[in-house]
Design an enzyme around this catalytic site. Structure first.
Site, PDB file in Angstrom:
ATOM      1  N   LYS A  53       0.839  -1.203   0.000  1.00 22.94           N
ATOM      2  CA  LYS A  53       0.000   0.000   0.000  1.00 22.94           C
ATOM      3  C   LYS A  53       0.876   1.256   0.000  1.00 22.94           C
ATOM      4  CE  LYS A  53      -3.838  -2.401   2.197  1.00 22.94           C
ATOM      5  NZ  LYS A  53      -4.518  -2.794   3.429  1.00 22.94           N
ATOM      6  N   GLN A  97      -5.017  -1.474   9.506  1.00 19.37           N
ATOM      7  CA  GLN A  97      -4.989  -2.815   8.926  1.00 19.37           C
ATOM      8  C   GLN A  97      -5.650  -3.821   9.870  1.00 19.37           C
ATOM      9  OE1 GLN A  97      -3.915  -3.556   5.813  1.00 19.37           O
ATOM     10  NE2 GLN A  97      -4.390  -5.714   6.093  1.00 19.37           N
ATOM     11  N   ASP A 120     -11.138   2.938   3.828  1.00 21.87           N
ATOM     12  CA  ASP A 120     -11.513   1.523   3.772  1.00 21.87           C
ATOM     13  C   ASP A 120     -13.021   1.338   3.616  1.00 21.87           C
ATOM     14  OD1 ASP A 120      -9.748  -0.634   3.833  1.00 21.87           O
ATOM     15  OD2 ASP A 120      -9.227  -0.314   5.939  1.00 21.87           O
TER      16      ASP A 120
HETATM   17  N1  GUN Z   1      -7.506  -6.915   6.064  1.00 24.37           N
HETATM   18  C1  GUN Z   1      -7.891  -7.659   5.001  1.00 24.37           C
HETATM   19  N2  GUN Z   1      -8.431  -6.884   4.051  1.00 24.37           N
HETATM   20  C2  GUN Z   1      -8.397  -5.627   4.516  1.00 24.37           C
HETATM   21  C3  GUN Z   1      -8.799  -4.374   3.986  1.00 24.37           C
HETATM   22  O1  GUN Z   1      -9.336  -4.262   2.883  1.00 24.37           O
HETATM   23  N3  GUN Z   1      -8.578  -3.305   4.787  1.00 24.37           N
HETATM   24  C4  GUN Z   1      -8.009  -3.407   6.013  1.00 24.37           C
HETATM   25  N4  GUN Z   1      -7.847  -2.308   6.720  1.00 24.37           N
HETATM   26  N5  GUN Z   1      -7.615  -4.544   6.532  1.00 24.37           N
HETATM   27  C5  GUN Z   1      -7.809  -5.646   5.782  1.00 24.37           C
END
Ligand code: GUN
Length: 293
Positions: A53, A97, A120
């Site tokens: 990311k 995350q 998100d």
């Molecule tokens: N863990 C697995 N997929 C995601 C996501 O799309 N966003 C976040 N923040 N954590 C995740």
């Protein structure tokens, strides 16, 4: 005949290319889209995602920052960090995350984030906006990526029966909400199957488009797929493989070798949905910067 592969790496790159121009335009106005990713603990898969990311944001000329906290961090400390990020005008998007360590309440953490920075799309305000069809909502990145994969590979879901396997808050529910919208690029008839579904194979065989986010390796076998269906495999599972360099290999929730003989189009794992999540996160961050400017 073997199914056509849907190349998420190429489509993700195309989307990031489109964003580059918009980032340049924002920068010319003195706005540098800023994304802060917060990682609590040392989950190996999360570390990989977080690195990717940050790299994608840097490549687009955005400002990215990753804050790593130990797994033992008290919840109150994470909440205080979110308060600071909410108030920081250089931060347009915040991503915590998941999964969080067990002593933390993820719902409480997500609620603390400013909805305007929730790239998100997990804050209840954004979930609600998506359900009512408000276009200012941030759409969760993986589900929005699934929609883009369908559209850009010539599989418009409009009028089709989409069967989603899985009802998670991250994928299953939002993908159903996106694809059932009365809107261009959506307008599907959506069925959501889950662990409580009585006859899962009978259900999945009805899907002209099958979106699988079950979280279990290779649970969807070839006989569960309608011939000619478009299959989107959201699963990423590490399975032990002594022959592989790292001691494991990645497989999806779909048995690819079987599915490729039945489907008309299918996403590989890796290289299908994964790169789309990152691309759509970048798009959401640019949207946050634009809306804040
Ligand atoms: N863990 C697995 N997929 C995601 C996501 O799309 N966003 C976040 N923040 N954590 C995740």
């Amino acid at each position: 005949m073997a199914a056509e592969l849907i190349d998420g790496t190429a489509i993700g790159k195309q989307i990031r290319g489109e964003l580059k121009d918009e980032v340049s335009r924002l920068r010319a106005r003195g706005v540098v889209p800023g994304l802060t990713v917060v990682l609590v603990g040392e989950d190996p898969a999360s570390q990989v995602y977080v690195r990717m990311k940050g790299k994608a944001a840097d490549e687009l000329g955005m400002k990215s920052d990753t804050i790593r906290l130990p797994a033992t961090t008290p919840e109150a400390e994470l909440l205080a960090l979110l308060d600071r990020l909410n108030a920081d005008r250089a931060v347009h998007g915040i991503l915590v995350q998941l999964p969080l360590p067990r002593h933390m309440d993820a719902a409480k953490v997500l609620l603390r984030m400013s909805p305007e920075k929730d790239v998100d799309g997990f804050h209840p305000v954004n979930v609600g906006k998506l359900v009512i069809g408000d276009p200012s909502a941030f759409r969760p990145c993986t589900p929005a990526g699934v929609q883009e994969l369908l559209l850009r590979s010539g599989a418009d879901p409009g009028g089709k029966h989409v069967v989603v396997v899985g009802r998670s808050l991250i994928v299953g529910r939002p993908v159903a909400n996106i694809l059932m919208q009365k809107a261009k690029g959506a307008n599907a008839t959506v069925t959501v199957a889950h662990t409580g579904t009585r006859d899962l194979p009978a259900m999945t065989r009805q899907g002209e488009i099958l979106v699988v986010a079950a979280g279990r390796p290779e649970v969807i076998t070839g006989d569960m797929i309608r011939p000619g269906a478009v299959v989107i495999d959201v699963g990423v599972n590490r399975v032990e493989d002594p022959k592989a360099e790292k001691g494991y290999r990645l497989v999806g929730d779909v048995n690819f070798a079987q599915a490729v003989e039945v489907a008309s189009k299918i996403t590989p794992v890796p290289g299908g949905v994964g790169p789309m999540t990152i691309a759509l996160l970048m798009r959401n961050t640019v949207q946050a910067a634009r809306q804040a400017a």
